[in-house]
Design a protein around this motif. Structure first.
Motif, short mmCIF file in Angstrom:
data_model
loop_
_atom_site.label_atom_id
_atom_site.label_comp_id
_atom_site.label_asym_id
_atom_site.label_seq_id
_atom_site.Cartn_x
_atom_site.Cartn_y
_atom_site.Cartn_z
N LEU A 129 0.83 -1.21 0.00
CA LEU A 129 0.00 0.00 0.00
C LEU A 129 0.86 1.25 0.00
O LEU A 129 0.55 2.24 -0.68
CB LEU A 129 -0.94 0.00 1.21
CG LEU A 129 -2.08 -1.03 1.16
CD1 LEU A 129 -2.72 -1.16 2.53
CD2 LEU A 129 -3.12 -0.63 0.12
N GLY A 166 2.25 1.92 -3.45
CA GLY A 166 1.28 2.24 -4.48
C GLY A 166 0.31 3.30 -4.05
O GLY A 166 0.47 4.49 -4.36
N TYR A 167 -0.70 2.92 -3.30
CA TYR A 167 -1.79 3.83 -2.94
C TYR A 167 -1.31 5.06 -2.17
O TYR A 167 -1.67 6.19 -2.49
CB TYR A 167 -2.83 3.07 -2.10
CG TYR A 167 -3.87 3.96 -1.48
CD1 TYR A 167 -4.91 4.49 -2.23
CD2 TYR A 167 -3.80 4.28 -0.12
CE1 TYR A 167 -5.85 5.33 -1.67
CE2 TYR A 167 -4.74 5.12 0.45
CZ TYR A 167 -5.76 5.64 -0.32
OH TYR A 167 -6.69 6.47 0.25
N THR A 168 -0.47 4.86 -1.14
CA THR A 168 -0.08 5.97 -0.28
C THR A 168 0.68 7.04 -1.04
O THR A 168 0.43 8.23 -0.88
CB THR A 168 0.77 5.46 0.91
OG1 THR A 168 0.00 4.50 1.65
CG2 THR A 168 1.16 6.59 1.82
N SER A 182 -1.19 4.64 6.25
CA SER A 182 -1.91 5.87 5.94
C SER A 182 -1.89 6.94 7.03
O SER A 182 -1.49 8.08 6.77
CB SER A 182 -3.36 5.54 5.58
OG SER A 182 -3.98 4.81 6.62
N ARG A 207 0.57 7.73 -4.20
CA ARG A 207 -0.31 8.43 -5.14
C ARG A 207 -1.25 9.38 -4.41
O ARG A 207 -1.65 10.40 -4.95
CB ARG A 207 -1.12 7.41 -5.94
CG ARG A 207 -0.32 6.67 -7.00
CD ARG A 207 -1.25 6.01 -8.02
NE ARG A 207 -2.15 5.07 -7.39
CZ ARG A 207 -1.89 3.78 -7.20
NH1 ARG A 207 -0.70 3.30 -7.55
NH2 ARG A 207 -2.77 2.98 -6.64
N ALA A 208 -1.62 9.01 -3.17
CA ALA A 208 -2.57 9.83 -2.40
C ALA A 208 -1.88 10.86 -1.51
O ALA A 208 -2.54 11.55 -0.74
CB ALA A 208 -3.46 8.93 -1.54
N LEU A 241 -5.89 11.11 3.43
CA LEU A 241 -5.26 9.80 3.61
C LEU A 241 -5.37 9.34 5.05
O LEU A 241 -5.73 8.19 5.34
CB LEU A 241 -3.79 9.89 3.18
CG LEU A 241 -2.94 8.63 3.30
CD1 LEU A 241 -3.40 7.56 2.33
CD2 LEU A 241 -1.47 8.97 3.05
#
Length: 465
Positions: free
Chosen positions: A323, A326-328, A378, A330-331, A338
């Motif tokens: 995460l 990838g996700y973190t 997050s 990008r966010a 977040l």
């Protein structure tokens, strides 16, 4: 020739990974460590009775305040005293961090990041040496105290990365700290559990000592080796970053510029920092309590071994690392959003774990762990990125990060002990359900922060356009 900013960030990230590996190695061992000390002191093979006295006092107190738990045939109350004592071990480390974090920040602003970080490493090394030789609960407690009073690596790493980065790339660079945590929770507990299962090697250095060593001296030696490598790397390669001249990159992309959050008014900025500090502390109060008791929960309900606890923590770490990568990242342009989503995930995860004593299932356990993995990737990452990106103010960056981290550490100090006390008196279901519901309320209260961040972004986009 001075190293580049990227080189400094890379060095700090690598050293932080080594440091956090050493920190996470003992995490799955705590229930068995307390149990080992208890057996030693009960059989008279230890010259200290602090642990036996503590457990006896806890048992007597619970008999007075929660006698219903002792009579219940469905609850594993014999292990709950160990759980509460484990919570004390977790709390005392973080309480020491709460006390020293502001001073570490102030000293780093005054004397520089590098000397204060190296001094912190000396304390970490001493703490690990004490752990290796701790054959009594009192000596292990001393090792935790020394470690808590000297651990400044995370806080100083945040300050160093903020020193050498621009507002355009600071959030993504600070997200590396969260990635380091995720990687280390992936491998550290497994390393600790693996070496805890092996006999101590018969090296000439160990054979020459006449002192008895801790039952988990082998993983402690691995931690000591990692800290020595980290100290050497910092000594030889880390430059002083206080007052680092950061060159802004001309012609930055619009999407990079939009990562800045501008807080112009100094009074509002101070209020915002104070509010974020409270949020940090409240969140970690609930999350750290659940996080710390997780291995005790599996030990209590399933009789989990060190290896099984290590696999559980590694699962959380692997998923969190994915995460983070990838996700973190990008966010990261909306760090408060977040963090808000992470708090919601924590609430759901704790409510799932609260059902475990009623429906003991590995599927339910890992569903809750999945939510906690999202949290690890997050909440603290988002809050650190936002605070680290704020510019200006009367205090130095080290002091600002130190005070912010101190409030979080106060939550970590009280959280494990409070969670273990609820677990101890009312049982694990009440412990996790109450924390999950409380975090739902915390998530609801952060909506205004998320809205403020969104408005700032919208205004900044208009200026850029």
């Amino acid at each position: 020739m001075a190293p580049s900013s990227k080189a400094v960030v890379g060095l700090v990230f690598c050293c932080l990974v080594i440091d956090l590996l050493a920190f996470t190695i003992p995490l799955p061992l705590f229930p068995r460590i307390v149990e080992w000390y208890h057996i030693r002191e009960a059989t008279g093979s230890s010259d200290s009775n602090l642990l036996s006295w503590s457990l006896s006092s806890l048992h007597s107190l619970r008999s007075a305040v929660a006698s219903h738990t002792l009579a219940s045939p469905h609850l594993h109350v014999k292990k709950w005293d160990v759980v509460l004592l484990g919570g004390f071990l977790g709390s005392i480390f973080s309480f020491c961090q709460f006390m020293v974090s502001p001073w570490i920040g102030i000293l780093s602003d005054q004397y520089g990041r590098r000397p204060v970080l190296l001094a912190s490493m000396v304390g970490n090394l001493l703490s690990t040496v004490l752990w290796i030789q701790s054959t009594t609960f009192a000596s292990f407690l001393l090792a935790r105290l020394v470690g808590g009073l000297s651990e400044g690596n995370v806080q100083l790493s945040l300050a160093i990365i903020s020193d050498v980065t621009t507002p355009l790339n600071r959030s993504k660079s600070l997200a590396l700290v969260g990635l380091a945590f995720s990687l280390c929770f992936t491998f550290g507990p497994s390393i600790g559990a693996y070496f805890a299962s092996l006999p101590l090697p018969s090296t000439p250095l160990l054979l020459s000592t006449t002192r008895e060593l801790n039952i988990y001296a082998f993983p402690a030696l691995i931690a000591l080796g990692l800290l020595l490598v980290e100290t050497g790397a910092l000594w030889w390669l880390l430059p002083e970053t206080k007052g680092w001249k950061v060159e802004e990159v001309a012609g930055g992309k619009k999407e990079e510029a939009e990562e800045q959050v501008v807080v112009v008014d100094e009074v509002e900025r101070a209020k915002l920092l104070k509010r974020l500090g409270r949020l940090h502390g409240v969140f970690l109060f609930f999350f750290s309590g659940a996080e710390f008791t997780l291995t005790f929960l599996t030990y209590d309900l399933f009789g989990a071994t060190n290896a099984q606890n290590g696999r559980l923590l590694s699962f959380i770490g692997v998923l969190s690392s994915l995460l983070q990568g990838g996700y973190t990242r990008r966010a990261s342009s909306l760090p408060l959003l977040l963090a808000h989503r992470g708090i919601l995930a924590t609430s759901l995860g704790l409510l799932l774990l609260s059902a475990l004593p009623i429906y003991p299932s590995s599927y339910l356990l890992y569903a809750g762990a999945t939510c906690l993995a999202f949290t690890s990737a997050s909440v603290v990452t988002g809050l650190n990125a936002f605070v680290g990106g704020l510019e200006g103010g009367k205090e130095g960056r080290g002091e600002r990060m130190g005070r912010f981290r101190s409030r979080g550490q106060m939550g970590r100090a009280i959280g494990p002990l409070s969670a273990c006390a609820i677990y101890w008196v009312l049982g694990p279901s009440a412990c996790y359900a109450s924390a999950g519901l409380a975090l739902s309320a915390v998530a609801w209260s952060t909506r205004s922060l998320v809205e403020m961040e969104a408005k700032e972004k919208a205004l900044l986009k208009k200026k850029i356009a």
